[in-house]
Design a protein around this motif. Structure first.
Motif, PDB file in Angstrom:
ATOM      1  N   ARG A 395      13.322 -41.080  25.540  1.00  0.00           N
ATOM      2  CA  ARG A 395      14.135 -40.954  26.293  1.00  0.00           C
ATOM      3  C   ARG A 395      13.469 -39.242  26.605  1.00  0.00           C
ATOM      4  N   GLU A 396      13.925 -39.143  27.795  1.00  0.00           N
ATOM      5  CA  GLU A 396      14.035 -37.559  28.404  1.00  0.00           C
ATOM      6  C   GLU A 396      14.508 -37.251  29.115  1.00  0.00           C
ATOM      7  N   LEU A 397      14.598 -35.978  29.606  1.00  0.00           N
ATOM      8  CA  LEU A 397      15.704 -34.890  29.331  1.00  0.00           C
ATOM      9  C   LEU A 397      15.279 -33.662  30.681  1.00  0.00           C
ATOM     10  N   TYR A 398      15.696 -33.546  30.738  1.00  0.00           N
ATOM     11  CA  TYR A 398      15.052 -32.648  31.984  1.00  0.00           C
ATOM     12  C   TYR A 398      16.310 -31.491  33.066  1.00  0.00           C
ATOM     13  N   ASP A 399      15.862 -30.245  33.546  1.00  0.00           N
ATOM     14  CA  ASP A 399      16.542 -29.434  33.427  1.00  0.00           C
ATOM     15  C   ASP A 399      16.023 -29.166  35.344  1.00  0.00           C
ATOM     16  N   TYR A 411      15.156 -32.786  25.732  1.00  0.00           N
ATOM     17  CA  TYR A 411      16.231 -33.750  25.251  1.00  0.00           C
ATOM     18  C   TYR A 411      16.126 -34.195  23.636  1.00  0.00           C
ATOM     19  N   PHE A 412      15.461 -33.305  22.271  1.00  0.00           N
ATOM     20  CA  PHE A 412      15.874 -33.014  21.864  1.00  0.00           C
ATOM     21  C   PHE A 412      16.158 -31.411  21.438  1.00  0.00           C
ATOM     22  N   GLU A 413      15.714 -30.206  22.300  1.00  0.00           N
ATOM     23  CA  GLU A 413      16.717 -28.916  22.236  1.00  0.00           C
ATOM     24  C   GLU A 413      17.901 -29.270  22.627  1.00  0.00           C
ATOM     25  N   ARG A 414      18.135 -30.160  24.105  1.00  0.00           N
ATOM     26  CA  ARG A 414      19.768 -29.731  23.996  1.00  0.00           C
ATOM     27  C   ARG A 414      20.805 -31.533  24.292  1.00  0.00           C
ATOM     28  N   PRO A 415      20.204 -31.067  22.964  1.00  0.00           N
ATOM     29  CA  PRO A 415      21.694 -32.411  22.720  1.00  0.00           C
ATOM     30  C   PRO A 415      22.566 -32.087  22.811  1.00  0.00           C
ATOM     31  N   ASP A 416      23.211 -31.369  23.014  1.00  0.00           N
ATOM     32  CA  ASP A 416      24.729 -31.337  23.716  1.00  0.00           C
ATOM     33  C   ASP A 416      24.973 -32.291  25.399  1.00  0.00           C
ATOM     34  N   VAL A 417      23.853 -31.538  26.341  1.00  0.00           N
ATOM     35  CA  VAL A 417      23.773 -31.580  27.504  1.00  0.00           C
ATOM     36  C   VAL A 417      23.171 -33.029  27.607  1.00  0.00           C
ATOM     37  N   ALA A 418      22.106 -33.864  26.594  1.00  0.00           N
ATOM     38  CA  ALA A 418      22.048 -35.328  26.961  1.00  0.00           C
ATOM     39  C   ALA A 418      22.671 -36.423  25.995  1.00  0.00           C
ATOM     40  N   ARG A 419      24.172 -35.342  25.168  1.00  0.00           N
ATOM     41  CA  ARG A 419      25.097 -36.717  24.703  1.00  0.00           C
ATOM     42  C   ARG A 419      25.499 -36.775  26.280  1.00  0.00           C
ATOM     43  N   GLU A 420      26.086 -35.665  26.528  1.00  0.00           N
ATOM     44  CA  GLU A 420      27.280 -35.654  28.167  1.00  0.00           C
ATOM     45  C   GLU A 420      26.548 -37.434  29.408  1.00  0.00           C
ATOM     46  N   MET A 421      24.967 -36.856  29.186  1.00  0.00           N
ATOM     47  CA  MET A 421      24.732 -37.513  30.361  1.00  0.00           C
ATOM     48  C   MET A 421      24.141 -38.954  29.657  1.00  0.00           C
ATOM     49  N   GLU A 422      24.087 -39.051  28.415  1.00  0.00           N
ATOM     50  CA  GLU A 422      23.998 -40.993  28.143  1.00  0.00           C
ATOM     51  C   GLU A 422      25.526 -40.844  28.139  1.00  0.00           C
ATOM     52  N   ALA A 423      26.174 -40.258  27.998  1.00  0.00           N
ATOM     53  CA  ALA A 423      27.548 -40.723  27.682  1.00  0.00           C
ATOM     54  C   ALA A 423      28.466 -41.529  29.653  1.00  0.00           C
ATOM     55  N   ARG A 424      28.172 -40.603  30.546  1.00  0.00           N
ATOM     56  CA  ARG A 424      27.984 -40.488  31.892  1.00  0.00           C
ATOM     57  C   ARG A 424      26.816 -41.896  32.283  1.00  0.00           C
ATOM     58  N   LEU A 425      25.499 -42.308  31.634  1.00  0.00           N
ATOM     59  CA  LEU A 425      25.014 -43.407  31.740  1.00  0.00           C
ATOM     60  C   LEU A 425      25.366 -44.810  31.693  1.00  0.00           C
ATOM     61  N   ALA A 426      26.602 -44.278  30.287  1.00  0.00           N
ATOM     62  CA  ALA A 426      26.472 -45.558  29.535  1.00  0.00           C
ATOM     63  C   ALA A 426      28.166 -46.142  30.898  1.00  0.00           C
ATOM     64  N   THR A 427      28.037 -46.016  30.794  1.00  0.00           N
ATOM     65  CA  THR A 427      29.256 -46.759  32.236  1.00  0.00           C
ATOM     66  C   THR A 427      28.897 -46.973  33.500  1.00  0.00           C
ATOM     67  N   PHE A 428      27.509 -46.967  33.769  1.00  0.00           N
ATOM     68  CA  PHE A 428      26.774 -47.574  34.524  1.00  0.00           C
ATOM     69  C   PHE A 428      26.396 -49.284  33.490  1.00  0.00           C
ATOM     70  N   GLU A 429      27.775 -49.508  33.886  1.00  0.00           N
ATOM     71  CA  GLU A 429      27.336 -51.032  33.182  1.00  0.00           C
ATOM     72  C   GLU A 429      26.761 -52.706  34.449  1.00  0.00           C
ATOM     73  N   LEU A 430      26.285 -53.330  33.561  1.00  0.00           N
ATOM     74  CA  LEU A 430      26.347 -54.532  34.242  1.00  0.00           C
ATOM     75  C   LEU A 430      27.456 -55.436  34.539  1.00  0.00           C
ATOM     76  N   TRP A 431      27.664 -55.580  35.785  1.00  0.00           N
ATOM     77  CA  TRP A 431      28.190 -56.482  36.722  1.00  0.00           C
ATOM     78  C   TRP A 431      28.334 -58.295  35.965  1.00  0.00           C
ATOM     79  N   PRO A 432      28.953 -59.066  35.317  1.00  0.00           N
ATOM     80  CA  PRO A 432      28.658 -60.093  34.024  1.00  0.00           C
ATOM     81  C   PRO A 432      28.058 -60.739  35.034  1.00  0.00           C
ATOM     82  N   GLU A 433      27.531 -62.116  34.653  1.00  0.00           N
ATOM     83  CA  GLU A 433      26.893 -63.159  34.784  1.00  0.00           C
ATOM     84  C   GLU A 433      28.163 -63.649  36.473  1.00  0.00           C
ATOM     85  N   GLY A 434      28.579 -64.416  37.357  1.00  0.00           N
ATOM     86  CA  GLY A 434      29.214 -64.826  38.079  1.00  0.00           C
ATOM     87  C   GLY A 434      29.823 -63.916  39.034  1.00  0.00           C
ATOM     88  N   ARG A 435      30.135 -62.283  38.434  1.00  0.00           N
ATOM     89  CA  ARG A 435      30.356 -61.578  39.692  1.00  0.00           C
ATOM     90  C   ARG A 435      28.926 -60.918  40.252  1.00  0.00           C
TER      91      ARG A 435
END
Ligand SMILES: [Zn+2]
Length: 455
Positions: A395-399, A411-435
């Motif tokens: 994991r890497e986090l850059y300003d 990444y370890f110094e700014r866990p608040d930002v890291a968690r928010e960025m991870e939550a945002r990244l998690a919304t980029f989900e693969l479309w399932p096979e077939g779609r």
């Protein structure tokens, strides 16, 4: 069959529209230029002092310049798929060069323009964009092979510009035109070549592409087509050039590969000299070009950028997604990145610290040797070795504002930002096979193509 049907639709629809509709959008000539492997910080208009890009700099003076534009992948096929569909790779489903093609169900920019009366052409300079991979859909002409490209898997900028001008001449009197011109020159390898007047072969290649982009622009000016044209110039990705300990582009999601140039020259050079500071993405190009053409865009992952170009309130910052695929076999995994509000997160599965790296590398080498012909395996080997050694940290986090070179991992110094960025990244989900719009390339079709390309 699907693609053939769409082409037929492209021929029929303009006639129907012309008969029944009095408020058809005004005609527009659109030229989309993609520079392969071109770093924005090697262009004069982005501050490079070495004189690599006088002709692109002239275009920049007539254009809106985007300061924080991001490609969605550091790979030619997935990145161009995002440009032509307005979809992130998680949705268009093309994650690598080669094994997957864009299915005919995709709604591509040339298809949509063709349905509104546009004549369309693509001028391609590398086999990695062979029509087998599906980006040809919607183009009346998809010109990918010329001269020596069958042997070298590439053609140079002079050849691309010549083919582009030939088609533009033949369509001189067409009011609605869309042409995509792809230049491959800055792409490696660079060995055994003199830089000819520049400090590096890479710079010389950028300068060569620039000269022939200039020749294309000269043609448009000579024909009186330049002033009213919409010209979009961008790159599919950059090149690491030794930064972060890496020379290439395919496994890096650092700024050197994803932060891309973008110039948009409007008809009558409106807004020339304006700069857009907020984040923009390759997926925004399809909705933006269609908006200028007066055509409703289908749902995409991108946004119409006209408001940002006019200096309006950009609203919430945009999220720029990036990804690439690493490793081979069962160790194949996807590395992902997200740029948002001045931060960048890079995320990939952690390697277990107990893994014996040397043994893993030997295992991978054996697997490659068993599954690939030597001509293919040899260029891949350094990438495999590098990937295994380099990708230990997960994991890497850059300003990006304070640290645009991404030297200090927060990444370890700014866990608040890291968690928010991870939550945002998690919304980029693969479309399932077939779609998903990425479908396997038929290996019976692919093998002869690869043979013809010299693999
Ligand atoms: Zn590329």
């Amino acid at each position: 069959m699907e693609r053939a049907k769409l082409r037929l639709g492209a021929l029929l629809l303009p006639t129907l529209l012309g008969l029944g509709c009095s408020d058809a959008p005004p005609p527009l000539r659109v030229v989309l230029i993609t520079l392969d492997t071109t770093r924005l910080d090697r262009l004069g208009c982005y501050g490079y002092p070495e004189g690599t890009s006088p002709r692109i700099d002239e275009l920049a003076a007539d254009s809106v310049l985007f300061e924080r534009h991001y490609a969605q992948a550091p790979l030619t096929l997935p990145s161009h798929a995002s440009i032509l569909t307005g979809l992130d790779p998680v949705h268009h489903g093309i994650h690598e060069n080669g094994p997957t093609r864009l299915d005919g169900r995709a709604h591509t920019l040339p298809e949509i323009l063709g349905q509104h009366g546009y004549r369309t052409s693509a001028i391609i300079s590398a086999g990695v964009l062979h029509p087998l991979f599906g980006l040809d859909q919607g183009f009346e002409l998809y010109s990918w092979e010329s001269g020596a490209s069958n042997v070298n898997v590439r053609s140079d900028a002079a050849d691309a510009t010549r083919r582009a001008i030939d088609w533009l001449r033949a369509h001189r009197d067409e009011p609605r035109v869309f042409q995509w011109v792809h230049y491959f020159d800055p792409h490696g390898p660079y060995e055994d070549e003199q830089p000819e007047g520049f400090g590096s072969v890479y710079d010389a290649r950028v300068a060569f592409a620039d000269e022939h982009v200039g020749a294309l622009l000269d043609h448009l000016k000579e024909e009186g087509l330049y002033d009213d044209a919409l010209i979009v110039l961008t790159a599919d990705h950059g090149q690491s050039l030794g930064e972060h300990g890496y020379d290439g582009h395919i496994i890096s999601l650092y700024q050197q590969t994803l932060h891309a140039p973008l110039l948009i020259k409007l008809p009558r050079n409106e807004l020339a000299g304006a700069r857009v500071e907020s984040v923009t993405r390759s997926v925004d190009l399809l909705p933006t070009i269609l908006a200028f053409a007066g055509i409703d865009a289908p749902p995409t992952d991108g946004l119409d950028l006209r408001g940002r170009m006019e200096g309006g309130d950009p609203g919430d910052p945009l999220e720029a997604y990036g990804e690439t695929v690493l490793g081979v076999g069962e160790h194949r995994f996807v590395k992902r990145s997200l740029v948002y509000d001045g931060w960048k997160l890079i995320s990939k599965p952690a390697l277990d610290p107990s893994v014996d790296m040397t043994a893993l590398l030997e295992e991978r080498r054996a697997e490659l040797k068993a599954t690939m012909p030597p001509a293919h395996w040899e260029p891949v080997e350094p990438v495999v070795a590098y990937t295994i050694a380099f990708e230990r940290h997960a994991r890497e986090l850059y300003d990006l504002t304070a640290d645009p070179q991404e030297t200090t991992n927060l990444y370890f110094e700014r866990p608040d930002v890291a968690r928010e960025m991870e939550a945002r990244l998690a919304t980029f989900e693969l479309w399932p096979e077939g779609r998903s719009l990425g479908v396997p390339v038929d290996s019976e079709e692919l093998d002869p193509v690869l043979k013809a390309l010299g693999y």
